[in-house]
Motif scaffolding. Structure first.
Motif, PDB file in Angstrom:
ATOM      1  N   UNK A 155      -8.628  31.560   2.112  1.00 46.39           N
ATOM      2  CA  UNK A 155      -9.836  31.697   1.299  1.00 46.39           C
ATOM      3  C   UNK A 155     -10.110  33.159   0.981  1.00 46.39           C
ATOM      4  N   UNK A 156     -10.005  34.011   1.973  1.00 45.59           N
ATOM      5  CA  UNK A 156     -10.307  35.426   1.779  1.00 45.59           C
ATOM      6  C   UNK A 156      -9.312  36.094   0.833  1.00 45.59           C
ATOM      7  N   UNK A 157      -8.043  35.793   1.035  1.00 45.44           N
ATOM      8  CA  UNK A 157      -7.007  36.468   0.234  1.00 45.44           C
ATOM      9  C   UNK A 157      -6.966  35.926  -1.188  1.00 45.44           C
ATOM     10  N   UNK A 158      -7.045  34.578  -1.348  1.00 45.84           N
ATOM     11  CA  UNK A 158      -6.960  33.987  -2.687  1.00 45.84           C
ATOM     12  C   UNK A 158      -8.225  34.213  -3.500  1.00 45.84           C
ATOM     13  N   UNK A 159      -9.304  34.678  -2.858  1.00 46.25           N
ATOM     14  CA  UNK A 159     -10.509  35.034  -3.611  1.00 46.25           C
ATOM     15  C   UNK A 159     -10.314  36.360  -4.338  1.00 46.25           C
ATOM     16  N   UNK A 162      -4.987  38.487  -7.665  1.00 49.56           N
ATOM     17  CA  UNK A 162      -3.596  38.748  -7.281  1.00 49.56           C
ATOM     18  C   UNK A 162      -2.701  38.619  -8.515  1.00 49.56           C
ATOM     19  N   UNK A 163      -2.104  39.706  -8.909  1.00 55.13           N
ATOM     20  CA  UNK A 163      -1.116  39.673  -9.983  1.00 55.13           C
ATOM     21  C   UNK A 163       0.273  39.589  -9.363  1.00 55.13           C
ATOM     22  N   UNK A 167       1.365  40.741  -5.460  1.00 54.24           N
ATOM     23  CA  UNK A 167       1.658  39.607  -4.578  1.00 54.24           C
ATOM     24  C   UNK A 167       2.159  40.069  -3.207  1.00 54.24           C
ATOM     25  N   UNK A 168       3.063  41.053  -3.183  1.00 54.62           N
ATOM     26  CA  UNK A 168       3.632  41.494  -1.911  1.00 54.62           C
ATOM     27  C   UNK A 168       2.558  42.082  -1.003  1.00 54.62           C
ATOM     28  N   UNK A 169       1.630  42.793  -1.592  1.00 55.47           N
ATOM     29  CA  UNK A 169       0.530  43.354  -0.811  1.00 55.47           C
ATOM     30  C   UNK A 169      -0.323  42.254  -0.200  1.00 55.47           C
ATOM     31  N   UNK A 200      -0.166  32.850  -3.767  1.00 63.08           N
ATOM     32  CA  UNK A 200       0.534  32.999  -5.050  1.00 63.08           C
ATOM     33  C   UNK A 200      -0.368  33.781  -6.003  1.00 63.08           C
ATOM     34  N   UNK A 201       0.204  34.332  -7.079  1.00 66.20           N
ATOM     35  CA  UNK A 201      -0.627  35.059  -8.061  1.00 66.20           C
ATOM     36  C   UNK A 201      -1.663  34.136  -8.699  1.00 66.20           C
ATOM     37  N   UNK A 202      -2.894  34.600  -8.761  1.00 66.08           N
ATOM     38  CA  UNK A 202      -3.948  33.831  -9.421  1.00 66.08           C
ATOM     39  C   UNK A 202      -4.460  34.530 -10.680  1.00 66.08           C
ATOM     40  N   UNK A 203      -3.807  35.609 -11.054  1.00 69.30           N
ATOM     41  CA  UNK A 203      -4.146  36.307 -12.291  1.00 69.30           C
ATOM     42  C   UNK A 203      -3.073  35.986 -13.334  1.00 69.30           C
TER      43      UNK A 203
END
Length: 687
Positions: A155-159, A162-163, A167-169, A200-203
Motif C-alpha cells: 500500500x505504501x509503495x504503490x501509493x 512509479x515510472x 521501478x528499481x528504486x 509494478x509501474x503505476x505511471x
C-alpha cells in the motif's frame, strides 16, 4: 475488380503512394529549379576563407540554427505520465487473493506434495516450489506477520508514483521494508519475492500530452535571424555550412560546373518545407482525420499534374502555364482555404522555374485566388464558365499592370495580356475535363456531380418515376421545400435537393404499400397486421440504401437516405397495434433503425419530408392550419431528440419553419372559383 476499384485500392496504400509522388515531384522540381535560378555572386563553399564581409541584403532566417533551437527545446521537454490508481488496487487485490488461497490450501488434508501442486494451480503469484513449500509449512503467526508486512508495504509503495525508471528504486524500498520488519529471517526472502512480484509501474506514459508539450515548446521558439545589413560572413573567417545555407537562400553563391550538393539539399529543404506546411495547414483547418490522407493524395496528384504542365509550357510561353487550374481544382474538390494556400506555394515554386517572371507570379497568385473564390460556391456548369472568365480578366489586368510598371511598350504589353486571357480559358477547360476523374477516384461529391445526379434522365430517378410516380412527385415537392430552407440557413442547398430526390427510392421495391402510390381506395395495409405493415414501411430505408449502393450513389447521399427518418416512431401503425394488442406493444419495434440526422442537410430533409406528408393530409390546408401542422411536426421531432446530432440551432429551426410556411403557402394558395357554363355556351365555345 474494376480498374477504378484497383485505383482506389492503390490510393489507400499510404506510404507507397506518398513516397511515389514526393520522389516524382522532387526529381522534376530539382531539374527545373537548378537550371533556371540566377547564378550566385560569390564562389564560396563550407571551409573557405571569406575574402570580404558579406552582409544580408534583407532579413533572413538561419534555418539550421533555428531547427537546432527547436530541437533543443523539444529535447528539453520532460515526458508526461498519468497516475493509474487501478494498478495499485489490482496489486493489492492480487496479494489478498494470494494469501486467501494460501490459507485454503494450508487447511487442506492433502499431502504436502498435493498441496504444493494445488496451490501452484490457483495462485495468482508465481513462486519457486521451495518458497511455496515454505509457505505451506510455516506457522500461522509467521504467515500473519508476513501478510501484514507485505500488504502494508504494498500500500505504501504503490501509493507512490512509479515510472519504469523508478521501478528499481521502488523494489529496493520494498526489500528494505521487509528486511527491517520483525518477520523471521528465513521468511524474509520469500516475503521479498512475493512483494516484488506486485510492485509494478503505476505511471502510464502519456504520448499525447508529451507530444503536445513538445509542440508547444517548438511553437515558442523564436527563429534565429540575420537582420538586413548584418554581417553573415566576416572577412578572413572560415565560412561555415550554416553561413553557406544563408547565402544560398539569398542567392549570393556563384554556380560551378560541378554539381552543388549543398544546393540540392537546400532545394530539398524548400520542397520538404512546402509539403510539411501544406499538411500542417490542413490539420490546423480541423479536417476530419479520416479524410486527411485523401487530401494529401489528391494534392500530390494534382500538384504533379500541374508541374508536368508547367514543364510542358515553360519552353513555349510561361504565361500559358495554366496557373489557376490547381487552385480551382483544390477549391472545388477540397476546400477554398486550402486552395488559396496551394495557390501561394505553387506560384512561388513555379515562379522559380520561370526565373521569377513577375507577370507570371502576379497572374498565378491573383488569377488562382479569384478562381478558387469563384469555384468555392459553384452550383451549376455556368459557374465554371464564369470562373474561367473571371480568371481571364484578372490575368489580363495582372499582366498589363506588371508590364506598365516595367515600362514595356503598350503593344507588347497587350500581346502578353492576350496570353492571360487564353490562360484563363485553358485553365477552366482543364478543370472541367479532369474533374470527373478526381470525383470517381476519390469519391468526392462536387456540384457538377450533384447536377448529374439531379438530371431526370438518371436511371434511378427514371425508375422511381415509372415504378412509384406518387413517391417521385412527393420527392420533388420535398426537394423544393428542403432547398428553400437550406438556402435560408446557409446549408448546402444543392446537396439537400439531390438528397431529397433519392431519399425515398427504397419505395420502388413495394410502391403500392405507400399511400402516395395507391391509385384506388384499397389499402394493402388493411389486409396485414400493424407489425408487418411497420416492417414494410421501415424497410424502404434499407431498400433505398441497397439501391443507392447498387447504382453507386455518393456516400453523402446514402447517409441522407439512412437518416431521413432518424429513429422516429411509425405512429399510425403503433397506435393501431396498441388498439389491437390492448396496449401491450414494444415501441422500439415500431421505430426506424436510424441513425439520426448527423448534418444540417439531413435534418432539413427529415423535416421537409415529414412536413410535406403531414400538410398533404390536411383536408383544409389554410395558412393557419399549415402553420400549426409545421409547428407540430418540428416540435415533435425536437422533443423526440431527432435533431440532437445535427448542427441546427434554434434560430435555424425558426428560419426553417418560416421557409416551409412560405413555400407551402404558394403550393396551397386559394384558386378562383370558375362559374358553371351552360351547355349551349359550351357548344358555342367548342364551335
Amino acid at each position: 475488380m474494376s480498374k477504378l476499384d484497383k485505383l482506389k485500392n492503390f490510393l489507400n496504400k499510404d506510404p507507397l503512394i506518398i513516397i511515389f509522388f514526393v520522389v516524382f515531384y522532387f526529381v522534376s522540381s530539382y531539374m527545373l529549379i537548378y537550371t533556371s535560378i540566377t547564378p550566385p555572386k560569390f564562389d564560396l563553399k563550407a571551409g573557405d576563407v571569406a575574402p570580404q564581409d558579406i552582409k544580408a541584403p534583407k532579413d533572413v532566417i538561419d534555418v539550421i540554427a533555428t531547427q537546432k533551437k527547436i530541437q533543443e527545446a523539444v529535447n528539453a521537454v520532460n515526458p508526461k505520465y498519468d497516475y493509474n490508481e487501478n494498478i495499485a488496487k489490482e496489486s493489492y487485490l492480487k496479494l489478498a487473493d494470494f494469501f486467501n488461497k494460501l490459507r485454503e490450501v494450508r487447511k487442506s488434508s492433502e499431502s504436502e506434495e498435493q498441496k504444493l501442486q494445488d496451490f501452484k494451480n490457483i495462485t495468482p503469484i508465481n513462486l519457486e516450489d521451495k518458497n511455496i513449500a515454505f509457505l505451506l509449512k510455516i506457522d500461522d503467526s509467521t504467515l500473519i506477520k508476513m501478510e501484514t508486512v507485505i500488504l502494508s508495504a504494498e500500500k505504501a509503495i504503490m501509493a507512490r508514483q512509479i515510472t519504469e525508471d523508478a521501478l528499481q528504486s521502488a523494489l529496493n524500498d520494498a526489500k528494505s521494508v521487509v528486511e527491517s520488519s520483525d518477520i523471521p529471517v528465513d521468511a524474509k526472502p520469500v516475503a521479498v519475492e512475493i512483494l516484488s512480484s506486485v510492485i509494478v509501474p503505476n505511471m502510464i506514459y502519456n504520448a499525447y500530452e508529451t507530444n503536445l508539450a513538445k509542440k508547444e515548446a517548438e511553437e515558442k521558439v523564436q527563429p534565429v535571424m540575420y537582420k538586413k545589413g548584418q554581417n553573415i560572413v566576416v572577412s578572413g573567417e572560415i565560412v561555415t555550412p550554416e553561413q553557406i545555407e544563408v547565402l544560398k537562400s539569398l542567392g549570393l553563391l556563384k554556380g560551378t560546373d560541378k554539381i552543388d550538393y549543398a544546393l540540392i539539399v537546400g532545394l530539398f529543404l524548400i520542397l520538404s518545407l512546402s509539403l510539411f506546411l501544406s499538411v500542417y495547414y490542413i490539420i490546423r483547418l480541423d479536417k476530419k482525420i479520416a479524410t486527411k490522407k485523401m487530401y494529401i493524395e489528391l494534392l500530390c496528384l494534382t500538384g504533379i499534374l500541374y508541374l508536368v504542365l508547367a514543364v510542358a509550357f515553360k519552353g513555349i510561353e510561361p504565361l500559358l502555364i495554366p496557373a489557376a487550374m490547381l487552385p480551382m481544382l483544390v477549391s472545388i474538390l477540397i476546400d477554398p482555404y486550402i486552395a488559396i494556400m496551394i495557390d501561394i506555394i505553387y506560384s512561388l515554386l513555379v515562379g522559380l522555374m520561370v526565373s521569377f517572371n513577375q507577370a507570371f507570379i502576379f497572374m498565378s497568385l491573383l488569377g488562382g485566388l479569384i478562381g478558387a473564390i469563384k469555384l468555392s460556391s459553384a452550383k451549376q456548369r455556368m459557374d465554371f464558365v464564369k470562373a474561367g472568365l473571371y480568371v481571364s480578366a484578372v490575368n489580363l489586368v495582372s499582366i498589363v499592370g506588371v508590364g506598365l510598371l516595367n515600362s514595356n511598350d503598350i503593344v507588347s504589353v497587350l500581346k502578353s495580356g492576350l496570353w492571360g486571357i487564353i490562360n484563363g480559358v485553358f485553365s477552366i477547360i482543364l478543370v472541367i475535363g479532369t474533374l470527373p476523374f478526381w470525383e470517381a477516384a476519390f469519391d468526392i461529391l462536387t456540384p457538377l456531380k450533384l447536377l448529374e445526379l439531379s438530371n431526370p434522365n438518371n436511371p434511378l430517378l427514371k425508375k422511381l418515376m415509372m415504378d412509384a410516380p406518387g413517391t417521385y412527385h412527393h420527392s420533388m415537392i420535398v426537394a423544393n421545400l428542403a432547398e428553400a430552407a437550406s438556402d435560408a440557413v446557409g446549408a448546402n442547398s444543392l446537396l439537400v435537393r439531390v438528397g431529397a430526390y433519392y431519399h425515398d427510392i427504397g419505395k420502388i421495391k413495394r410502391p403500392y404499400f405507400f399511400k402516395e402510390n395507391q391509385l384506388s381506395d384499397e389499402n394493402l395495409h388493411d389486409k396485414i397486421s400493424p407489425d408487418l405493415s411497420t416492417l414494410v414501411i421501415i424497410s424502404h430505408v434499407k431498400d433505398g440504401v441497397e439501391l443507392a449502393k447498387k447504382y453507386k450513389l455518393p456516400p453523402q447521399i446514402i447517409d441522407m437516405i439512412k437518416e431521413h427518418h432518424g429513429t422516429t416512431l411509425v405512429k399510425y401503425f403503433y397506435n393501431k397495434a396498441l388498439q389491437k394488442e390492448e396496449g401491450v406493444c414494444e415501441e422500439e419495434s415500431f421505430r426506424y433503425p436510424g441513425p439520426k440526422p448527423s448534418t444540417k442537410e439531413s435534418a432539413i430533409l427529415m423535416l421537409a419530408d415529414s412536413v410535406e406528408a403531414a400538410v398533404r393530409s390536411l383536408s383544409d390546408p389554410t395558412e393557419e392550419n399549415v402553420r400549426n401542422m409545421i409547428e407540430k411536426i418540428v416540435t415533435d421531432r425536437l422533443n423526440d431528440g431527432q435533431l440532437s446530432n445535427s448542427d441546427l440551432t434554434l434560430k435555424d429551426i425558426e428560419t426553417i419553419k418560416a421557409s416551409f410556411l412560405n413555400s407551402l403557402a404558394g403550393m396551397f394558395h386559394k384558386r378562383i372559383e370558375y362559374p358553371d357554363i351552360e351547355t349551349n355556351q359550351n357548344k358555342e365555345v367548342l364551335e
